[in-house]
Design a protein around this motif. Structure first.
Motif, PDB file in Angstrom:
ATOM      1  N   ASN A 193       1.005  -1.178   0.045  1.00  0.00           N
ATOM      2  CA  ASN A 193       0.092  -0.087  -0.013  1.00  0.00           C
ATOM      3  C   ASN A 193       0.775   1.172   0.084  1.00  0.00           C
ATOM      4  O   ASN A 193       1.554   1.458   0.902  1.00  0.00           O
ATOM      5  N   GLU A 194       0.800   1.887  -1.147  1.00  0.00           N
ATOM      6  CA  GLU A 194       1.810   3.087  -1.383  1.00  0.00           C
ATOM      7  C   GLU A 194       1.589   4.158  -0.236  1.00  0.00           C
ATOM      8  O   GLU A 194       2.780   4.568   0.530  1.00  0.00           O
ATOM      9  N   GLU A 195       0.517   4.211   0.130  1.00  0.00           N
ATOM     10  CA  GLU A 195       0.177   5.403   1.213  1.00  0.00           C
ATOM     11  C   GLU A 195       0.654   4.914   2.579  1.00  0.00           C
ATOM     12  O   GLU A 195       1.001   5.734   3.409  1.00  0.00           O
ATOM     13  N   ARG A 196       0.460   3.582   2.873  1.00  0.00           N
ATOM     14  CA  ARG A 196       0.749   3.027   4.281  1.00  0.00           C
ATOM     15  C   ARG A 196       2.186   2.912   4.249  1.00  0.00           C
ATOM     16  O   ARG A 196       2.596   2.989   5.368  1.00  0.00           O
ATOM     17  N   ASP A 197       2.825   2.021   3.132  1.00  0.00           N
ATOM     18  CA  ASP A 197       4.375   1.653   3.496  1.00  0.00           C
ATOM     19  C   ASP A 197       5.396   2.299   2.890  1.00  0.00           C
ATOM     20  O   ASP A 197       6.365   2.524   3.504  1.00  0.00           O
ATOM     21  N   ALA A 198       5.216   3.088   1.701  1.00  0.00           N
ATOM     22  CA  ALA A 198       6.312   3.976   1.311  1.00  0.00           C
ATOM     23  C   ALA A 198       6.786   4.941   2.364  1.00  0.00           C
ATOM     24  O   ALA A 198       8.066   5.015   2.332  1.00  0.00           O
ATOM     25  N   PRO A 199       6.029   5.544   3.167  1.00  0.00           N
ATOM     26  CA  PRO A 199       6.597   6.454   3.869  1.00  0.00           C
ATOM     27  C   PRO A 199       7.712   5.845   5.004  1.00  0.00           C
ATOM     28  O   PRO A 199       8.562   6.499   5.395  1.00  0.00           O
ATOM     29  N   HIS A 200       7.484   4.532   5.382  1.00  0.00           N
ATOM     30  CA  HIS A 200       8.339   3.752   6.294  1.00  0.00           C
ATOM     31  C   HIS A 200       9.758   3.832   5.495  1.00  0.00           C
ATOM     32  O   HIS A 200      10.804   3.711   6.458  1.00  0.00           O
ATOM     33  N   LEU A 201       9.906   3.828   4.405  1.00  0.00           N
ATOM     34  CA  LEU A 201      11.122   3.600   3.794  1.00  0.00           C
ATOM     35  C   LEU A 201      11.874   4.926   3.216  1.00  0.00           C
ATOM     36  O   LEU A 201      12.810   4.909   2.685  1.00  0.00           O
ATOM     37  N   ASP A 202      11.304   6.068   3.551  1.00  0.00           N
ATOM     38  CA  ASP A 202      11.800   7.267   3.285  1.00  0.00           C
ATOM     39  C   ASP A 202      13.335   7.454   4.003  1.00  0.00           C
ATOM     40  O   ASP A 202      13.326   7.090   5.185  1.00  0.00           O
ATOM     41  N   GLY A 203      14.323   7.733   3.071  1.00  0.00           N
ATOM     42  CA  GLY A 203      15.367   8.263   3.679  1.00  0.00           C
ATOM     43  C   GLY A 203      16.557   6.937   3.536  1.00  0.00           C
ATOM     44  O   GLY A 203      17.708   6.952   3.939  1.00  0.00           O
ATOM     45  N   ILE A 204      15.819   5.712   3.095  1.00  0.00           N
ATOM     46  CA  ILE A 204      16.626   4.484   3.136  1.00  0.00           C
ATOM     47  C   ILE A 204      17.204   4.471   1.660  1.00  0.00           C
ATOM     48  O   ILE A 204      16.407   4.475   0.563  1.00  0.00           O
ATOM     49  N   GLU A 205      18.258   4.559   1.637  1.00  0.00           N
ATOM     50  CA  GLU A 205      18.990   4.626   0.200  1.00  0.00           C
ATOM     51  C   GLU A 205      18.867   3.483  -0.823  1.00  0.00           C
ATOM     52  O   GLU A 205      18.862   3.500  -1.929  1.00  0.00           O
ATOM     53  N   ALA A 206      18.933   2.349  -0.187  1.00  0.00           N
ATOM     54  CA  ALA A 206      19.143   1.190  -0.895  1.00  0.00           C
ATOM     55  C   ALA A 206      18.048   0.067  -0.512  1.00  0.00           C
ATOM     56  O   ALA A 206      18.096  -0.558   0.706  1.00  0.00           O
ATOM     57  N   ILE A 207      16.993  -0.081  -1.472  1.00  0.00           N
ATOM     58  CA  ILE A 207      16.048  -1.316  -0.960  1.00  0.00           C
ATOM     59  C   ILE A 207      16.249  -2.229  -1.739  1.00  0.00           C
ATOM     60  O   ILE A 207      15.652  -2.186  -3.148  1.00  0.00           O
ATOM     61  N   TYR A 208      16.596  -3.275  -1.257  1.00  0.00           N
ATOM     62  CA  TYR A 208      16.592  -4.600  -2.050  1.00  0.00           C
ATOM     63  C   TYR A 208      15.188  -5.416  -1.997  1.00  0.00           C
ATOM     64  O   TYR A 208      14.785  -5.628  -1.050  1.00  0.00           O
ATOM     65  N   ILE A 209      14.921  -5.799  -3.278  1.00  0.00           N
ATOM     66  CA  ILE A 209      13.477  -6.676  -3.206  1.00  0.00           C
ATOM     67  C   ILE A 209      14.055  -8.039  -3.937  1.00  0.00           C
ATOM     68  O   ILE A 209      14.233  -7.763  -5.120  1.00  0.00           O
ATOM     69  N   VAL A 210      13.343  -8.970  -3.191  1.00  0.00           N
ATOM     70  CA  VAL A 210      13.382 -10.094  -3.817  1.00  0.00           C
ATOM     71  C   VAL A 210      12.321 -10.294  -4.684  1.00  0.00           C
ATOM     72  O   VAL A 210      10.930 -10.286  -3.981  1.00  0.00           O
ATOM     73  N   VAL A 211      12.472 -10.677  -5.904  1.00  0.00           N
ATOM     74  CA  VAL A 211      11.278 -10.741  -6.790  1.00  0.00           C
ATOM     75  C   VAL A 211      11.186 -12.316  -7.006  1.00  0.00           C
ATOM     76  O   VAL A 211      11.847 -12.761  -7.935  1.00  0.00           O
ATOM     77  N   GLU A 212      10.211 -12.929  -6.458  1.00  0.00           N
ATOM     78  CA  GLU A 212       9.836 -14.308  -6.840  1.00  0.00           C
ATOM     79  C   GLU A 212       9.496 -14.834  -8.068  1.00  0.00           C
ATOM     80  O   GLU A 212       8.903 -13.908  -8.706  1.00  0.00           O
ATOM     81  N   PRO A 213      10.047 -15.761  -8.407  1.00  0.00           N
ATOM     82  CA  PRO A 213       9.616 -16.363  -9.859  1.00  0.00           C
ATOM     83  C   PRO A 213       8.557 -17.037 -10.208  1.00  0.00           C
ATOM     84  O   PRO A 213       8.170 -17.997 -10.194  1.00  0.00           O
ATOM     85  N   ASP A 214       7.233 -16.210  -9.703  1.00  0.00           N
ATOM     86  CA  ASP A 214       5.868 -16.600  -9.699  1.00  0.00           C
ATOM     87  C   ASP A 214       5.085 -15.537 -10.079  1.00  0.00           C
ATOM     88  O   ASP A 214       5.421 -14.432 -10.187  1.00  0.00           O
ATOM     89  N   SER A 215       3.551 -15.660  -9.703  1.00  0.00           N
ATOM     90  CA  SER A 215       2.726 -14.855  -9.946  1.00  0.00           C
ATOM     91  C   SER A 215       2.933 -13.660  -9.009  1.00  0.00           C
ATOM     92  O   SER A 215       2.674 -12.427  -9.074  1.00  0.00           O
ATOM     93  N   GLY A 216       3.467 -14.222  -7.757  1.00  0.00           N
ATOM     94  CA  GLY A 216       3.799 -12.865  -6.727  1.00  0.00           C
ATOM     95  C   GLY A 216       4.641 -11.978  -7.156  1.00  0.00           C
ATOM     96  O   GLY A 216       4.840 -10.829  -7.000  1.00  0.00           O
ATOM     97  N   GLY A 217       5.707 -12.474  -7.960  1.00  0.00           N
ATOM     98  CA  GLY A 217       7.019 -11.730  -8.211  1.00  0.00           C
ATOM     99  C   GLY A 217       6.398 -10.733  -9.405  1.00  0.00           C
ATOM    100  O   GLY A 217       6.569  -9.657  -9.305  1.00  0.00           O
ATOM    101  N   GLU A 218       5.285 -11.009 -10.455  1.00  0.00           N
ATOM    102  CA  GLU A 218       4.809 -10.251 -11.141  1.00  0.00           C
ATOM    103  C   GLU A 218       3.871  -9.192 -10.456  1.00  0.00           C
ATOM    104  O   GLU A 218       3.804  -8.132 -10.837  1.00  0.00           O
ATOM    105  N   ALA A 219       3.159  -9.610  -9.355  1.00  0.00           N
ATOM    106  CA  ALA A 219       2.494  -8.380  -8.607  1.00  0.00           C
ATOM    107  C   ALA A 219       3.477  -7.467  -7.984  1.00  0.00           C
ATOM    108  O   ALA A 219       2.984  -6.341  -7.907  1.00  0.00           O
ATOM    109  N   VAL A 220       4.666  -7.853  -7.501  1.00  0.00           N
ATOM    110  CA  VAL A 220       5.691  -6.952  -7.214  1.00  0.00           C
ATOM    111  C   VAL A 220       6.003  -6.016  -8.146  1.00  0.00           C
ATOM    112  O   VAL A 220       6.334  -4.964  -7.908  1.00  0.00           O
ATOM    113  N   ARG A 221       6.327  -6.635  -9.535  1.00  0.00           N
ATOM    114  CA  ARG A 221       6.811  -5.769 -10.168  1.00  0.00           C
ATOM    115  C   ARG A 221       5.617  -4.784 -10.823  1.00  0.00           C
ATOM    116  O   ARG A 221       6.173  -3.469 -11.097  1.00  0.00           O
ATOM    117  N   LYS A 222       4.465  -5.077 -10.566  1.00  0.00           N
ATOM    118  CA  LYS A 222       3.347  -4.286 -11.230  1.00  0.00           C
ATOM    119  C   LYS A 222       3.332  -3.023 -10.098  1.00  0.00           C
ATOM    120  O   LYS A 222       3.380  -1.765 -10.552  1.00  0.00           O
TER     121      LYS A 222
END
Length: 660
Positions: A171-200
């Protein structure tokens, strides 16, 4: 409370579906004793596919090869949920206070779906591990994973991580503010429909430029990587993080691959000298007759979504006049991601909808669907400012709180309507496109229906063309823009906005034909003389009529019909009498009359409401006036001004009546 399912489910299934426990059925037991729970016959009990079989903390620890003591330190504990064993997983807030509670009900997915998790009633999903944010901010980097078990695995290896309670549960409004100021955000993109949801969701998130995509190879997630070799986990994870690809780089590579694929599919079409003519040929092959101008302008309007200031149009005409049909058949030539089509929307839909609108055309069939002043206000804001910033108040556990809703554009609008005029503030932001209501057009439609020979047109190249354009150049320069402005007569204030619309139409036509247009030193597409010629043929009379410098042929014909109907007596006449002269139905005639009345060219001497009109002649019709300069005049002006590219006079690619 007595529960009964007529489909045969037992009471435990019903309780699970509504997130209740058996004791919740009782206010208090009779006589002060314990509540009576019907016994469960274990010999015949059939577990619903929605009900998990149970899971203990020890079983969970063994499956993940993590110490029970460590998991208890993370706050996990055993609990009974709906009569079954489960693991209680608290979601602490940033300050460490109690937050949502989630239950792990099973280790593996069930036959009927994923039934491993359930939220405690009243809990709202959020990121897992928020109490670790202080440490994360110190190291200015974090690993974003899916689920609690990946977090447990990373934490056990002293790797800071936050967990999404589901790949698509960002949830952009709920979650993105928690990551403000964090320079590197590593995201594990799983090789399934969940990974496609993350990319979207990542593609539209404000964290995307700091995101680095992590590939764990044959392993689905950090937990799988750990289970394969716990001793080598830290080194293998560190190597994967070091090899992570910035989201922007990967998105660029993927966009280039899509563009190359699209170009291969649309090259022949993209290099055609007159794409609009090809488009109208395809429409005729599909059995769509007439309305060449309306279809061409709607096609250009939807293509203009790629500009910083998209065009907006209103297709106007009588009921059953073909407005929606013309629009629908034109929209067919665009891929789904280019348009967002609705029949109607609520007052607040534009503010609360989560449908992406950036560089996308909103298509609203019937302007009546855009009801209310507030909906009109939101639409004007979106069209004029390219975004919506709407602050409202929402209920929270801590009471009412202000909430700022932001919808990013730019967005354009295509709307169909039977109304002669829309909201005054919206009318000036839209190019009005009339559909043809003449008997000749009706006869063409009859013939097209009778022939039953409509061809099936391959729309794949057209979709590929728009996909290629989406990733191509969107910057256009018009070398003759100043010369055009010098020739435009300043007859009305509205022309300030109309002139911008004309320039954007020229830009869109050039953008559409960019494969055959030159570029300047800055890499911009250079609009050709043919771009102005095509646009002028489409809108010259509409612009003049919009400022009442002239009137349309239909209005002239309507005023003339009133004169004929009055005859030598010169007495007022009814709409029905005018319809007989025009050989049109009463509905189409009434709409024509309303236009002439609004402009003052006719008068209605009947003052009583609901009574038949008494039509007489009003103000004299204006002489034909020219607002947009001819191509010849622009060529001469450019020659005198010394415009470097010059301007030739090509044959007009569009005739105003026939559509060619």
């Amino acid at each position: 409370m007595l529960l009964k399912c007529f489909a045969g489910c037992d009471y435990q299934d019903i309780l699970a579906a509504i997130d209740l426990e058996p004791r919740d059925l009782f206010d208090r037991a009779p006589g002060g004793g314990g509540a009576y729970i019907p016994p469960v016959n274990t010999a015949t009990l059939q577990h619903s596919a929605r009900i998990a079989v149970g899971c203990t903390l020890e079983e969970y620890a063994a499956a993940k090869r993590l110490p029970v003591a460590f998991l208890r330190a993370c706050g996990l504990s055993d609990i009974h949920y709906l009569g079954r064993k489960a693991v209680r997983i608290p979601y602490p807030a940033v300050d460490g206070t109690a937050g949502p509670i989630r239950f792990r009900l099973a280790l593996e997915k069930g036959v009927g779906g994923d039934n491993r998790f359930a939220w405690k009633r009243g809990s709202k999903p959020t990121l897992y591990g928020l109490d670790r944010l202080p440490a994360i901010r110190e190291q200015r980097a974090v690993l974003l994973v899916e689920g609690e078990s990946d977090c447990h695995t990373c934490w056990y290896a002293n790797v800071e991580a936050l967990g999404l309670p589901g790949a698509g549960n960002w949830n952009e409004e709920r979650d993105a503010p928690h990551l403000d100021g964090i320079e590197a955000i590593y995201i594990v993109v799983e090789p399934d429909s969940g990974g496609e949801a993350v990319r979207k969701w990542l593609a539209t998130s404000r964290i995307r430029d700091r995101a680095r995509l992590v590939d764990l190879g044959e392993h689905k997630d950090p937990s799988g990587l750990y289970l394969a070799d716990p001793d080598a986990f830290r080194d293998r994870l560190a190597a994967a993080l070091a090899a992570a690809v910035p989201w922007r780089d990967q998105a660029h590579a993927e966009a280039e691959a899509r563009a190359a694929e699209a170009w291969a599919a649309c090259r022949e079409l993209a290099t055609a000298p007159d794409i609009l003519a090809r488009f109208l040929d395809a429409q005729r092959a599909r059995g769509v007759v007439g309305e060449g101008r309306a279809m061409a302008l709607v096609y250009l309007a939807v293509t203009s979504r790629l500009l910083d200031r998209p065009l907006s149009v209103a297709v106007k005409g009588p009921s059953s006049g073909g407005k929606s049909f013309t629009t629908e058949r034109t929209i067919d030539f665009f891929p789904p991601e280019a348009v967002y089509a609705l029949s109607a929307m609520s007052e607040h839909a534009l503010a609360y909808s989560e449908e992406p609108l950036m560089h996308r055309m909103l298509v609203l069939y019937e302007a009546a669907g855009m009801t209310g002043d507030f909906a009109s206000y939101l639409m004007r804001t979106l069209l004029s400012e390219g975004r919506i910033r709407y602050e409202t108040v929402v209920k929270t556990n801590d009471g009412p709180k202000a909430r700022l809703i932001e919808r990013e554009g730019p967005t354009g609008l295509v709307v169909t309507t039977t109304a002669v005029h829309l909201h005054p503030e919206n009318e000036t932001r839209l190019l009005s496109i009339p559909v043809t209501d003449t008997p000749e057009q009706t006869r063409q439609i009859f013939r097209a229906l009778a022939e039953e020979a409509a061809a099936t047109v391959d729309l794949a190249p057209w979709h590929a063309l728009q996909a290629w354009l989406a990733g191509a150049c969107h910057r256009v320069t018009i070398p003759y823009a100043k010369a055009l402005s010098d020739l435009m007569p300043p007859l009305a204030v509205r022309l300030r906005r109309d002139f911008g619309m004309i320039l954007n139409l020229i830009r869109t036509h050039a953008l559409l034909h960019q494969a055959s247009r030159p570029r300047d030193e800055a890499g911009r597409i250079v609009a050709a003389p043919a771009d102005y010629a095509a646009v002028r043929a489409l809108v010259a009379d509409l612009v003049a009529e919009g400022i009442e410098a002239t009137v349309s042929d239909t209005t002239r014909d309507t005023v003339a019909a009133v004169k004929v109907a009055r005859g030598e007596s010169a007495q007022p006449v009814s709409v029905s009498a005018v319809a007989q002269v025009l050989k049109l139905d009463r509905g189409a005639t009434s709409r024509r009359v309303k236009v002439a009345l609004d402009r003052g060219y006719l008068r209605n001497e009947e003052t009583g409401r609901g009574k038949p009109s008494k039509l007489t002649i009003g103000e004299p019709l204006p002489e034909e006036a020219q607002v947009l300069p001819t191509v010849e005049a622009l060529a001469e002006c450019c020659s005198v001004a010394g415009v470097r590219e010059g301007i030739a006079i090509p044959p007009s690619p569009m005739d105003e009546r026939s559509g060619r």
